[in-house]
Design a protein around this motif. Structure first.
Motif, mmCIF file in Angstrom:
data_model
loop_
_atom_site.group_PDB
_atom_site.id
_atom_site.type_symbol
_atom_site.label_atom_id
_atom_site.label_comp_id
_atom_site.label_asym_id
_atom_site.label_seq_id
_atom_site.Cartn_x
_atom_site.Cartn_y
_atom_site.Cartn_z
ATOM 1 N N PRO A 26 8.041 2.426 -3.358
ATOM 2 C CA PRO A 26 7.407 3.492 -3.982
ATOM 3 C C PRO A 26 7.304 4.894 -3.392
ATOM 4 O O PRO A 26 6.654 4.848 -2.205
ATOM 5 N N GLU A 27 7.426 6.022 -3.649
ATOM 6 C CA GLU A 27 7.552 7.125 -3.091
ATOM 7 C C GLU A 27 5.956 7.456 -2.735
ATOM 8 O O GLU A 27 5.680 7.995 -1.610
ATOM 9 N N ARG A 28 5.155 7.219 -3.544
ATOM 10 C CA ARG A 28 3.528 7.653 -3.446
ATOM 11 C C ARG A 28 2.915 6.914 -2.242
ATOM 12 O O ARG A 28 2.122 7.402 -1.869
ATOM 13 N N TRP A 29 3.818 5.893 -1.698
ATOM 14 C CA TRP A 29 3.140 5.112 -0.392
ATOM 15 C C TRP A 29 3.499 6.078 0.699
ATOM 16 O O TRP A 29 2.650 5.832 1.692
ATOM 17 N N GLY A 30 4.164 7.040 0.801
ATOM 18 C CA GLY A 30 4.399 7.712 1.867
ATOM 19 C C GLY A 30 4.919 6.863 3.054
ATOM 20 O O GLY A 30 5.025 7.275 4.320
ATOM 21 N N ILE A 31 5.822 5.874 2.894
ATOM 22 C CA ILE A 31 6.319 4.833 4.040
ATOM 23 C C ILE A 31 7.835 4.765 3.501
ATOM 24 O O ILE A 31 8.192 4.461 2.520
ATOM 25 N N ASP A 32 8.652 4.827 4.536
ATOM 26 C CA ASP A 32 10.043 4.705 4.474
ATOM 27 C C ASP A 32 10.352 3.342 5.361
ATOM 28 O O ASP A 32 10.007 3.081 6.441
ATOM 29 N N LEU A 33 11.031 2.263 4.607
ATOM 30 C CA LEU A 33 11.545 1.304 5.345
ATOM 31 C C LEU A 33 12.957 1.069 5.315
ATOM 32 O O LEU A 33 13.709 1.268 4.467
ATOM 33 N N ALA A 69 4.324 -13.501 -3.779
ATOM 34 C CA ALA A 69 3.653 -12.706 -2.754
ATOM 35 C C ALA A 69 4.530 -11.264 -2.698
ATOM 36 O O ALA A 69 3.881 -10.433 -2.570
ATOM 37 N N VAL A 70 5.934 -11.362 -2.431
ATOM 38 C CA VAL A 70 6.695 -10.206 -2.249
ATOM 39 C C VAL A 70 6.590 -9.341 -3.662
ATOM 40 O O VAL A 70 6.470 -8.126 -3.362
ATOM 41 N N GLU A 71 6.785 -9.914 -4.472
ATOM 42 C CA GLU A 71 6.714 -9.379 -5.785
ATOM 43 C C GLU A 71 5.374 -8.333 -6.080
ATOM 44 O O GLU A 71 5.466 -7.162 -6.571
ATOM 45 N N SER A 72 4.261 -9.102 -5.728
ATOM 46 C CA SER A 72 3.184 -8.414 -5.887
ATOM 47 C C SER A 72 2.897 -7.391 -4.797
ATOM 48 O O SER A 72 2.477 -6.322 -5.222
ATOM 49 N N PHE A 73 3.366 -7.476 -3.461
ATOM 50 C CA PHE A 73 3.364 -6.543 -2.676
ATOM 51 C C PHE A 73 4.185 -5.437 -3.077
ATOM 52 O O PHE A 73 3.866 -4.028 -3.040
ATOM 53 N N LEU A 74 5.363 -5.489 -3.511
ATOM 54 C CA LEU A 74 6.192 -4.439 -3.652
ATOM 55 C C LEU A 74 5.656 -3.837 -5.160
ATOM 56 O O LEU A 74 5.897 -2.375 -5.430
ATOM 57 N N ALA A 75 4.862 -4.315 -6.287
ATOM 58 C CA ALA A 75 4.297 -3.708 -7.157
ATOM 59 C C ALA A 75 3.070 -2.771 -6.771
ATOM 60 O O ALA A 75 2.902 -1.894 -7.529
ATOM 61 N N THR A 76 2.076 -3.555 -5.746
ATOM 62 C CA THR A 76 0.868 -2.942 -5.671
ATOM 63 C C THR A 76 0.838 -2.305 -4.317
ATOM 64 O O THR A 76 -0.004 -1.350 -4.128
ATOM 65 N N GLY A 77 1.626 -2.554 -3.469
ATOM 66 C CA GLY A 77 1.483 -2.039 -1.955
ATOM 67 C C GLY A 77 0.375 -3.027 -1.117
ATOM 68 O O GLY A 77 0.171 -2.742 0.100
ATOM 69 N N ALA A 78 -0.340 -3.810 -1.801
ATOM 70 C CA ALA A 78 -1.304 -4.747 -1.214
ATOM 71 C C ALA A 78 -0.702 -6.091 -0.563
ATOM 72 O O ALA A 78 0.043 -6.671 -1.572
ATOM 73 N N TRP A 79 -1.190 -6.864 0.301
ATOM 74 C CA TRP A 79 -0.814 -7.865 0.924
ATOM 75 C C TRP A 79 -1.574 -9.109 0.153
ATOM 76 O O TRP A 79 -2.744 -9.004 0.284
ATOM 77 N N PRO A 80 -0.904 -10.078 -0.720
ATOM 78 C CA PRO A 80 -1.618 -11.053 -1.119
ATOM 79 C C PRO A 80 -2.364 -11.835 -0.009
ATOM 80 O O PRO A 80 -1.972 -12.129 0.935
ATOM 81 N N GLU A 81 -3.698 -12.314 -0.446
ATOM 82 C CA GLU A 81 -4.569 -13.030 0.779
ATOM 83 C C GLU A 81 -4.336 -14.751 0.148
ATOM 84 O O GLU A 81 -4.062 -14.861 -0.534
#
Length: 387
Positions: free
Chosen positions: A64-71, A375-387
């Motif tokens: 997502p562009e709003r994250w300001g991070i390029d991978l 976990a990957v799907e959740s991260f890509l949707a929210t930017g947060a790492w599942p605990e």
């Protein structure tokens, strides 16, 4: 979703000894004009391969562009032999030739779980010497086919921990040269530059919005790639940090974490090409900043997510690095940081259709990727790492 992970800023102990290494017996006159002519031609052919080869692509993983991070993923699967190991094999052949270890008509022997052997078979055929790969019997059939396609021969062992000794013994019996990638990978490559993989990354990032990556994530088989990248970063005085992702059934993480150069693992890695049962001499612990232990099921989930995102199948080692890169990106998002992260596509997924892309293989291995996929799907949707 937790991943075992440690970071450090101070150095770690150097690599251990105990490598079973066998170089060729001196049975040729090094000043003989015929030998010198053969050597010059062999070196020319290997260097010409590099001259013919274009650089590998640096692909963007969509975030997502709003994250300001390029991978980014450095796509090493586009080399002539289809993997990151093409660079290593070229360097090892030049090193062995220039040291006088590789000789006309004598076999080159390597301990390899696959991709290095494919690339070394290619270079052996290029200069006209026999090649024998000593590998676990569980190596994927497609890799064996590729080795034989390039003129090499597969020599199987039942226990991957015996590959070193069997390779050295085979070199002794045949009068050949044991290449020993696990000892020489870190020294055969010019880590100061000369178009190595690290210099290539920085050149390709030059016009990006974050040209100096916050992190580069590598995986370790020999350890040579992480050593080359880390040394280049320090030499060029970049602020980039280096993370090494380690799979299950590998000792690198424990050895690095506990500063134990004698750490071992009891069985071989299921992620072909990375993970080792001992601390290899080419792994340079003091050069890297961080290590993560990645479950094998997480590696498979990540590499399948890669296919969904960019339409490319890749090997399991790519998934190991990508999982760690995802976790680092999530940390950056959580800290409100911007920047870039780089990892690798190590080899193509078509070599592993019967493994990492086979649900039957996963079931036979007792691997459940469902929670890691979630976990990957959740991260890509929210930017947060599942605990």
């Amino acid at each position: 979703m937790s991943t075992t992970d440690h970071s450090a800023r101070s150095g770690s102990p150097a690599t251990p000894g105990g490598t079973a290494t066998a170089t060729a017996t001196v049975d040729v006159d090094r000043s003989d004009p015929a030998y010198r002519a053969w050597l010059k031609e062999a070196v020319r052919k290997v260097q010409a391969d590099a001259n013919r080869s274009a650089d590998t692509h640096l692909l963007r993983f969509p975030l997502p562009e709003r994250w300001g991070i390029d991978l980014y993923l450095k796509d090493e699967s586009t080399h002539p032999t289809g993997s990151l190991k093409h660079r290593l094999a070229r360097s090892l052949f030049l090193y062995g030739l220039c040291n006088g270890w590789i000789r006309p008509d004598k076999p080159v022997i390597e301990a390899s779980s696959g991709s290095t052997a494919v690339s070394e078979a290619y270079f052996a055929k290029l200069i006209g010497v026999p090649f024998i790969a000593v590998m676990p019997r569980t190596t994927s059939p497609e890799k064996c086919r590729l080795i034989e396609f390039h003129g090499g021969r597969c020599h199987f062992v039942d226990d991957s921990r015996t590959m070193y000794e069997e390779s050295a013994a085979l070199a002794e019996r045949t009068g050949g040269h044991y290449m020993d990638q696990f000892t020489y990978a870190e020294r055969a490559t010019d880590w100061r530059g000369n178009n190595n993989i690290a210099e290539s990354m920085y050149q390709q990032l030059r016009l990006e919005r974050y040209p100096e990556p916050a992190w580069i994530v590598a995986t370790a088989g020999t350890g040579g790639t992480s050593a080359t990248i880390a040394r280049y970063v320090h030499y060029m005085q970049h602020d980039t940090r280096i993370c090494v992702a380690d799979p299950e059934n590998s000792c690198f993480f424990d050895g690095w974490t506990h500063h134990d150069p004698h750490a071992t693992a009891d069985c071989g890695s299921r992620i072909e090409g990375i993970g080792r049962p001992r601390m290899e001499p080419s792994f340079v612990p003091g050069a890297v900043d961080r290590m993560m232990k990645v479950p094998d099921a997480a590696s498979v989930a990540a590499v399948r997510a890669l296919e969904t995102a960019i339409g490319r199948k890749a090997g399991g080692s790519t998934g190991t690095g990508l999982w760690s890169a995802f976790k680092i990106v999530a940390e950056m998002v959580g800290q409100g940081r911007t920047g870039s992260v780089v990892t690798l596509i190590c080899d193509p997924g078509d070599r592993y259709l019967d493994k990492y892309y086979s649900d039957d293989w996963l079931a036979a291995q007792g691997l459940d990727i469902a929670p890691y996929t979630a976990a990957v799907e959740s991260f890509l949707a929210t930017g947060a790492w599942p605990e």
